[in-house]
Design a protein around this motif. Sequence first.
Motif, mmCIF file in Angstrom:
data_model
loop_
_atom_site.group_PDB
_atom_site.id
_atom_site.type_symbol
_atom_site.label_atom_id
_atom_site.label_comp_id
_atom_site.label_asym_id
_atom_site.label_seq_id
_atom_site.Cartn_x
_atom_site.Cartn_y
_atom_site.Cartn_z
ATOM 1 N N UNK A 106 0.829 -1.103 -0.010
ATOM 2 C CA UNK A 106 -0.004 0.056 -0.119
ATOM 3 C C UNK A 106 0.940 1.407 0.039
ATOM 4 N N UNK A 107 0.578 2.240 -0.674
ATOM 5 C CA UNK A 107 1.357 3.490 -0.645
ATOM 6 C C UNK A 107 0.280 4.661 -0.900
ATOM 7 N N UNK A 108 0.639 5.788 -0.218
ATOM 8 C CA UNK A 108 -0.188 6.944 -0.296
ATOM 9 C C UNK A 108 0.648 8.046 -0.717
ATOM 10 N N UNK A 109 -0.075 8.793 -1.699
ATOM 11 C CA UNK A 109 0.546 10.106 -2.081
ATOM 12 C C UNK A 109 -0.266 11.148 -1.726
ATOM 13 N N UNK A 110 0.064 12.387 -1.566
ATOM 14 C CA UNK A 110 -0.632 13.404 -1.070
ATOM 15 C C UNK A 110 -0.496 14.634 -1.872
ATOM 16 N N UNK A 111 -1.621 15.327 -2.216
ATOM 17 C CA UNK A 111 -1.594 16.517 -2.994
ATOM 18 C C UNK A 111 -2.021 17.839 -2.233
ATOM 19 N N UNK A 112 -1.065 18.527 -2.076
ATOM 20 C CA UNK A 112 -1.357 19.857 -1.125
ATOM 21 C C UNK A 112 -1.250 20.889 -2.017
ATOM 22 N N UNK A 113 -2.105 22.053 -1.624
ATOM 23 C CA UNK A 113 -1.883 23.490 -2.413
ATOM 24 C C UNK A 113 -1.628 24.460 -1.593
ATOM 25 N N UNK A 121 -7.838 8.961 -12.294
ATOM 26 C CA UNK A 121 -8.191 8.380 -13.762
ATOM 27 C C UNK A 121 -7.177 7.745 -14.448
ATOM 28 N N UNK A 122 -5.710 8.429 -14.354
ATOM 29 C CA UNK A 122 -4.575 8.087 -14.940
ATOM 30 C C UNK A 122 -4.408 6.448 -14.406
ATOM 31 N N UNK A 123 -4.378 6.573 -13.079
ATOM 32 C CA UNK A 123 -3.782 5.445 -12.354
ATOM 33 C C UNK A 123 -4.955 4.292 -12.990
ATOM 34 N N UNK A 124 -6.362 4.399 -12.648
ATOM 35 C CA UNK A 124 -7.272 3.330 -13.283
ATOM 36 C C UNK A 124 -7.107 2.911 -14.444
ATOM 37 N N UNK A 125 -6.828 4.098 -15.377
ATOM 38 C CA UNK A 125 -6.430 3.506 -17.110
ATOM 39 C C UNK A 125 -5.333 2.656 -17.125
ATOM 40 N N UNK A 126 -4.428 2.627 -15.921
ATOM 41 C CA UNK A 126 -3.277 1.729 -15.962
ATOM 42 C C UNK A 126 -3.556 0.463 -14.923
ATOM 43 N N UNK A 127 -4.789 0.135 -14.798
ATOM 44 C CA UNK A 127 -5.079 -1.011 -14.040
ATOM 45 C C UNK A 127 -4.917 -0.839 -12.600
ATOM 46 N N UNK A 128 -4.624 0.185 -11.907
ATOM 47 C CA UNK A 128 -4.232 0.253 -10.598
ATOM 48 C C UNK A 128 -5.353 0.326 -9.759
ATOM 49 N N UNK A 129 -5.682 -0.292 -8.592
ATOM 50 C CA UNK A 129 -6.811 -0.091 -7.731
ATOM 51 C C UNK A 129 -6.546 0.797 -6.967
ATOM 52 N N UNK A 130 -7.140 2.126 -7.479
ATOM 53 C CA UNK A 130 -6.602 3.341 -6.544
ATOM 54 C C UNK A 130 -7.979 4.138 -5.901
ATOM 55 N N UNK A 131 -7.749 4.784 -4.595
ATOM 56 C CA UNK A 131 -9.072 5.572 -4.300
ATOM 57 C C UNK A 131 -8.561 6.859 -3.739
ATOM 58 N N UNK A 132 -9.398 7.787 -3.788
ATOM 59 C CA UNK A 132 -9.171 9.195 -3.290
ATOM 60 C C UNK A 132 -9.419 9.095 -1.625
ATOM 61 N N UNK A 137 -13.542 7.636 2.299
ATOM 62 C CA UNK A 137 -12.732 8.365 1.486
ATOM 63 C C UNK A 137 -12.868 9.834 2.114
ATOM 64 N N UNK A 138 -13.638 10.107 2.741
ATOM 65 C CA UNK A 138 -13.586 11.579 3.607
ATOM 66 C C UNK A 138 -14.126 11.596 5.031
ATOM 67 N N UNK A 139 -13.348 11.176 5.988
ATOM 68 C CA UNK A 139 -13.772 10.654 7.337
ATOM 69 C C UNK A 139 -14.249 11.966 7.969
ATOM 70 N N UNK A 140 -13.560 13.108 7.859
ATOM 71 C CA UNK A 140 -14.228 14.273 8.308
ATOM 72 C C UNK A 140 -14.757 15.394 7.642
ATOM 73 N N UNK A 141 -16.087 15.546 7.661
ATOM 74 C CA UNK A 141 -16.487 16.530 6.704
ATOM 75 C C UNK A 141 -17.346 17.478 7.732
ATOM 76 N N UNK A 181 -9.345 1.952 4.284
ATOM 77 C CA UNK A 181 -9.369 2.108 3.080
ATOM 78 C C UNK A 181 -8.085 1.628 2.292
ATOM 79 N N UNK A 182 -6.935 1.542 2.944
ATOM 80 C CA UNK A 182 -5.711 1.149 2.344
ATOM 81 C C UNK A 182 -5.744 -0.326 2.669
ATOM 82 N N UNK A 183 -6.375 -0.907 3.175
ATOM 83 C CA UNK A 183 -6.583 -2.507 3.286
ATOM 84 C C UNK A 183 -7.165 -3.061 2.044
ATOM 85 N N UNK A 184 -7.826 -1.980 1.314
ATOM 86 C CA UNK A 184 -9.033 -2.332 0.156
ATOM 87 C C UNK A 184 -8.359 -1.832 -1.103
#
Length: 484
Positions: free
Chosen positions: A1-8, A24-35, A73-77, A121-124
Amino acid sequence: MTTLMIQGTTSDAGKSTVVAGLCRVLKRRGVRVAPFKPQNMALNSAVTEDGGEIGRSTALQAQAAGVAPHSDMNPVLLKPESERGAQVILRGRVHGHIDALGYHGFKQTARVSMLAAWQDLSARFDVIIAEGAGSPAEINLRAGDIANMGFAEAADCPVLLVGDIDRGGVFAQLVGTLELLNASERARIRGFIVNRFRGDIDLLTPGLEWLEARTGKPVLGTLPFLAGHLLDAEDAVAATQAEKHAQTLNVVVPRLPRISNHTDFDALRLHPQVALTFVGEGEPIPPADVIIVPGSKSTASDLAWLSRHGWPEAIDRHLRYGGRVLGICGGFQMLGEWVEDMDGLEGPAGRVPGLGLLPLTTRMAPGKQLRNVTGTLAGESARVTGYEIHNGVSEGAALARPLFDLGDRFDGAVSDDGQVVGTYLHGLFDHPEACASLLARLGLVAPAPVDYTAHRERELERLADTLEAHLDIERIIALLTKGS
């Protein structure tokens, strides 16, 4: 499992867009990815497959990843109810109400929920693309942070920093953000993405070279400004809309202080035969064919705002001249005779008069109603899809003429003369059949079919193509596999 974070560097720098594109890029490459969005503050939300509630932009990112949106995917709203208070949603469920100062003491509880959701989420999934909130350099909010570097440090993940060149000062944004981080956080940032560039890239290259020399960090790409790019916004109401070829139906929407799920109108902004205008505080109310009263997080207080700004009189005049009115969710509640909130669920306890356009009363009750629905327009075969997110139960004679048939029940109301309609359904214009039929009911002659769901898919593919062309995708994927 790997996580990459995008900050602004700022809010609306393009974090949500980059995350969606990478998914979408990773999905097209067959990666099981989640936001993953550790913490979000927004009034645009969506209903998940597990019956919870998350930010609308995260649900769009799930679509980009090709998976169903989930509460993890968004535990604190945080859903603002006033300038200083908000409803807290933890892992999809209402936790309670809290003010801004109180929330800082609550962060440890939120942190536990956030990390548990990320771990589950990371387990899935193979890869998690996480999105920060606002800026990591908000030094007044650093203590107990879970939205940006607080999460990145806990998850021990690399970070890419996005800056928006379109608003100006992108080099100051990027360098200044680095300067306000501590040594560990600065080391965690593995590169920069410059967003929304217009013009000749050769003119920008000397600045990018200076940035790399000044910071020792690579620029992993410069994304062009995407003209006409329309996808679900996190929270801000778009100021402009696509140019119309045939503006035949003028639609006006009051920009309520607590407007919620204004993404309901994205399909109308896209429609070639609809001219949509949001009208804010202090702005004149223009002539219209249709007035739509949108959803609201605080129905009674936004109803009072309408009254203060002359909307009841404008709506009455509009109806006298044959105009149409549509109320969605909180706006539907406002169309009735009374709104009762005796337990103070959305503000001060009490009973306030509605606009009196439909014979119904809404009573706020504990237990938010969250569901995805399908059905048809009542008396028609036009299919509708949508979702409900609301407090309150509406009762009255108006419900005898429903707007939608949802199979096991009916939804909404239509006035006897057909000029006033209301519904609890969000996303009601997204399906092409429902969109065409609803616009016909609202007075548009021969409405063209517009499929907003298909539009989302096209825009996600366009976005992924843009990232593939303008970012060093292989280097970013190396971050996912090596973390460096």
